[in-house]
Design a protein around this motif. Structure first.
Motif, mmCIF file in Angstrom:
data_model
loop_
_atom_site.group_PDB
_atom_site.id
_atom_site.type_symbol
_atom_site.label_atom_id
_atom_site.label_comp_id
_atom_site.label_asym_id
_atom_site.label_seq_id
_atom_site.Cartn_x
_atom_site.Cartn_y
_atom_site.Cartn_z
ATOM 1 N N GLN A 151 45.899 47.452 37.165
ATOM 2 C CA GLN A 151 47.612 47.161 37.407
ATOM 3 C C GLN A 151 47.481 47.982 37.516
ATOM 4 N N PRO A 152 48.589 47.811 38.681
ATOM 5 C CA PRO A 152 49.068 46.421 39.218
ATOM 6 C C PRO A 152 48.702 45.891 40.560
ATOM 7 N N LEU A 153 47.304 46.100 40.915
ATOM 8 C CA LEU A 153 46.619 46.061 41.599
ATOM 9 C C LEU A 153 46.483 44.196 41.338
ATOM 10 N N PRO A 154 46.490 43.361 42.244
ATOM 11 C CA PRO A 154 46.652 41.610 42.044
ATOM 12 C C PRO A 154 44.814 41.612 42.274
ATOM 13 N N ILE A 155 44.320 42.018 41.859
ATOM 14 C CA ILE A 155 42.814 41.227 41.923
ATOM 15 C C ILE A 155 42.066 40.134 40.743
ATOM 16 N N ALA A 156 42.852 39.370 40.445
ATOM 17 C CA ALA A 156 42.221 38.622 39.323
ATOM 18 C C ALA A 156 41.847 36.904 40.352
ATOM 19 N N HIS A 157 42.770 37.071 41.258
ATOM 20 C CA HIS A 157 42.500 35.907 42.223
ATOM 21 C C HIS A 157 41.187 36.398 42.738
ATOM 22 N N TRP A 158 41.643 37.467 42.980
ATOM 23 C CA TRP A 158 40.054 38.258 44.704
ATOM 24 C C TRP A 158 39.035 37.887 44.747
#
Length: 454
Positions: A151-158
């Motif tokens: 976090q806060p990298l938005p990697i869940a969807h990726w």
């Protein structure tokens, strides 16, 4: 059975038969034949158990015991086992050395390397660079969910995209927002993924300098080009017939330069954008506009067909999408000889998205050029491009427009049989034209709770 082991087994069996025969003779001499024979058999069994116990101890022992000497099946089996253990130990030693070398190489990489479990997306291993770039700490972050740790990298969807995940080319580091990272997900086995993060801060700064330079130069060129256009419009070819071809060529080249400047400014603006304001894009009217543009540009020399198989609209920027689609259509018209055919089709994709394709029966593109088509100023045939016009920036503009809409460009072509350019839009960019919305309203306004309830 190996010959040496077979020979040893035969010798052992012969010795046991001799022992039993001697016991039987002795028993007959003392009138205790069966007792002597039984004792001899028990002795043989006890001896076999001792040899078997020694063999089991060798199998269980971690020490490197020397092989037994002498002839016989047990001694030969002991030597074979010793040889096999030596080969196994050497093989394990080589594997351990290779593993240590690979881990040392991965640890020495300047890029962050993280091994993830495919199903749980938990950290299995990471190198030292992952601590500096991603903030992972050993051993606290082992077996931890990577999405929570980064976090806060938005990697869940990726990460959910798995092997189809496109590289994240510019993401902030969890340790320092000024450090820009390029993330790539590599599925290298059925159960493990490799996530590689590279520091691209210097490249991003150089890219920003390049963008600013192109934008500033393009903007500054507008004024001198306007002056040149003004003076060229004041010159009448009728007054100087000898100058007519020169003036015509000057006007053509100045217009081409103006178009190049406009395309450079458009590309710079698109590169600086991070998102687009979502409006309803009525595809029926946009397809009709593309038909009119293709017919006007082709001047009746081509067969133009437009087909709407999807019956849907898109969310996005009308201006940007029209610019991208228009670039594809104008390319198809320019690179298709007179009498050719151009098909513009809107259809649904298997995943619920939409695909707008432009297919022509033109010259076609060699397969070696396809990966570079969206590069700036890249031309398949320089002589033909100069003859037909164009700036070499059209497909670069198309690529950036589609990226802003989370879409992608697919190209298929065969020399002499034409080309097909397809714009693939994800399902969340597609909606029914019968959905309630206000034309031109942003998505947030059109999709209010009342609309969703209906």
């Amino acid at each position: 059975m190996p010959p040496r082991l077979a020979a040893g087994w035969a010798r052992t069996l012969g010795r046991q038969v001799l022992v039993l025969a001697a016991a039987l003779v002795v028993g007959l001499m003392v009138d205790r034949a069966w007792a002597a024979l039984a004792l001899a058999a028990l002795g043989i069994v006890a001896w076999q158990q001792l040899r078997l116990r020694r063999l089991l101890l060798r199998l269980q022992s971690r020490r490197h015991l020397p092989p037994a000497r002498g002839a016989g099946a047990w001694n030969e089996l002991d030597r074979l086992l010793h040889q096999y253990q030596d080969e196994t130990r050497n093989r394990k030693r080589r594997l351990v050395e290779m593993l240590r070398a690979y881990r040392a190489a991965a640890a020495a990489l300047p890029d962050a390397v993280v091994v993830l479990d495919r199903n749980s997306q938990r950290v299995q291993w990471f190198n030292e660079a992952a601590s500096h770039l991603l903030g992972l700490q050993y051993p606290a972050d082992l077996d931890a969910p990577v999405g929570e740790r980064l976090q806060p990298l938005p990697i869940a969807h990726w990460l959910a995209s798995g092997r189809y995940a496109e590289p994240l080319l510019d993401a902030p580091s969890p340790m320092d927002a000024d450090v820009r990272l390029s993330l790539r997900l590599i599925p290298y086995s059925d159960s493990l993924w490799l996530m590689v993060a590279r520091d691209v801060s210097k490249l991003m700064r150089l890219e920003q300098v390049r963008r600013d330079f192109v934008a500033n130069v393009s903007h500054e060129l507008r004024t001198p080009l306007t002056v040149i256009h003004g003076y060229l419009d004041m010159l009448e070819p009728d007054e100087q017939p000898d100058w007519a071809p020169i003036l015509a060529e000057m006007r053509t080249q100045s217009q081409r330069m103006t178009q190049l400047v406009e395309d450079l400014l458009t590309l710079s603006r698109l590169e600086a954008q991070e998102a687009v304001s979502d409006e309803n894009v009525p595809m029926a009217s946009l397809l009709a506009t593309l038909r009119r543009e293709a017919e006007a540009l082709g001047k009746g020399r081509h067969e133009i067909r437009v087909e709407d198989r999807a019956g849907v609209d898109l969310w996005g920027s009308i201006k940007e999408l029209h610019s991208a689609f228009s670039n594809l259509v104008s390319n198809a018209v320019r690179y298709t000889p007179a009498g050719g055919r151009i098909d513009i089709t809107l259809a649904r994709s298997d995943d619920g998205g939409a695909v707008l394709s432009v297919r022509d029966s033109g010259y076609g593109i060699p397969a070696s050029h396809l990966p570079r088509l969206t590069e700036r100023f890249y031309r398949v045939s320089t002589s033909r491009s100069r003859e037909l016009g164009g700036t070499g920036l059209g497909l670069a503009i198309v690529k950036h427009v589609l990226q802003l809409h989370q879409a992608r460009l697919e190209v298929e072509s065969e020399v002499g049989r034409g080309s097909m350019f397809a714009c693939h839009f994800p399902p969340d960019r597609v909606h029914s034209p019968r959905d309630p919305f206000i034309d031109g309203a942003p998505r947030e306004q059109a999709r209010n709770p009342a609309d969703r309830a209906r």
